[in-house]
Design an enzyme around this catalytic site. Structure first.
Site, short mmCIF file in Angstrom:
data_model
loop_
_atom_site.label_atom_id
_atom_site.label_comp_id
_atom_site.label_asym_id
_atom_site.label_seq_id
_atom_site.Cartn_x
_atom_site.Cartn_y
_atom_site.Cartn_z
N SER A 37 0.75 -1.17 -0.06
CA SER A 37 0.00 0.07 0.06
C SER A 37 0.74 1.21 -0.03
O SER A 37 1.99 1.30 0.54
CB SER A 37 -0.98 -0.05 1.26
OG SER A 37 -1.70 -1.30 1.27
N1 SAH Z 1 -1.05 -4.04 3.72
C1 SAH Z 1 -0.28 -4.96 2.71
C2 SAH Z 1 -1.24 -4.97 1.49
C3 SAH Z 1 -1.37 -6.00 0.68
S1 SAH Z 1 -2.39 -6.27 -0.60
C4 SAH Z 1 1.11 -4.20 2.25
O1 SAH Z 1 1.09 -3.21 2.49
O2 SAH Z 1 1.89 -4.87 1.59
C5 SAH Z 1 -3.60 -6.99 -0.01
C6 SAH Z 1 -3.21 -8.52 0.40
O3 SAH Z 1 -4.46 -9.19 0.90
C7 SAH Z 1 -2.76 -9.49 -0.67
O4 SAH Z 1 -1.48 -9.97 -0.34
C8 SAH Z 1 -3.83 -10.50 -0.88
O5 SAH Z 1 -3.34 -11.81 -1.16
C9 SAH Z 1 -4.23 -10.59 0.39
N2 SAH Z 1 -5.68 -11.22 0.37
C10 SAH Z 1 -6.72 -10.87 -0.25
N3 SAH Z 1 -7.79 -11.87 -0.07
C11 SAH Z 1 -7.48 -12.19 1.09
C12 SAH Z 1 -8.05 -13.12 2.18
N4 SAH Z 1 -9.64 -13.53 1.97
N5 SAH Z 1 -7.65 -13.52 3.18
C13 SAH Z 1 -6.33 -13.25 3.12
N6 SAH Z 1 -5.59 -12.43 2.70
C14 SAH Z 1 -6.06 -12.08 1.55
#
Ligand code: SAH
Length: 208
Positions: free
Chosen positions: A63
């Site tokens: 993010s």
């Molecule tokens: N805060 C993180 C954002 C990652 S993007 C950062 O700054 O790196 C969002 C993440 O949510 C992705 O890695 C994706 O694989 C995960 N995600 C999506 N759906 C999900 C679910 N149902 N359960 C767990 N993780 C999930």
């Protein structure tokens, strides 16, 4: 030796975080302590402190720094909380939380990303207050519930209501909701009822 980004990091905190109104000192200190470049692939390293999300593989993104700071501030953390995070991704938001709170329980659905984040946070950064799980985060983490705070960093169409059962009384949850148009929402559990508040427009990858 890896490049020193300390000046870029300080400029990021001044221009993207403080100048846009983030005031919580705990959040600002965490943004100054956690080096975002550790979470960024070599190809994108030079952009580590730019004002936007970056790819982390598997179609996912780390993010934007401001959004990480804003969501963290909206959680109104004191420091003694146990926090459930859904969507570990790179682990950057996880680290920001781990700097501030007692314990972070983080769930990621893509095994490769979850394992990589775990290696970064445990073996490289030496955090000892984070627990990891590879699973669909929509189930939450019953074993360690209820939580003081819940943060979802991927976007569901609607907030998964069952997660409110894993939120303590007076607890706060922050999550994006929607699809093409997304809003960051804040939910508080007050006398057993959920009170919701719409915060800002955002753009997240979907919650699976
Ligand atoms: N805060 C993180 C954002 C990652 S993007 C950062 O700054 O790196 C969002 C993440 O949510 C992705 O890695 C994706 O694989 C995960 N995600 C999506 N759906 C999900 C679910 N149902 N359960 C767990 N993780 C999930």
């Amino acid at each position: 030796m890896s490049k020193d980004f300390s000046i870029e990091q300080k400029v990021m905190v001044d221009k993207q975080i403080k100048a846009r109104g983030i005031k919580d000192k705990k959040v600002i200190d965490a943004m100054l302590n956690v080096e975002r470049d550790i979470f960024i692939s070599d190809r994108e390293k030079d952009y580590s402190y730019e004002d936007g999300p970056l790819p982390i593989g598997y179609g996912q993104t780390i993010s934007q720094p401001y959004i990480v700071a804003y969501m963290t501030e909206m959680l109104k953390l004191k420091g003694n909380e146990r926090v459930l995070e859904i969507g570990t991704g790179s682990g950057y938001q996880t680290a920001i939380l781990a700097e501030i709170v007692d314990h972070v329980f983080t769930v990621e659905i893509i095994e490769e990303l979850g394992k990589k984040a775990e290696n970064t946070l445990i073996n490289i950064m030496n955090y000892s207050n984070i627990s990891f799980k590879i699973e669909n985060g929509r189930q939450g983490w019953l074993e360690f519930s209820p939580f003081d705070r819940i943060i979802i960093t991927a976007c569901p169409y609607e907030f998964p209501e069952n997660l409110f059962d894993q939120l303590k009384e007076n607890g706060i949850a922050v999550a994006p909701v929607g699809d093409y148009v997304q809003r960051l929402m804040r939910y508080r559990k007050l006398k057993g009822r959920i009170v919701k508040e719409s915060l800002i427009g955002v753009s997240f990858v979907p919650l699976v």
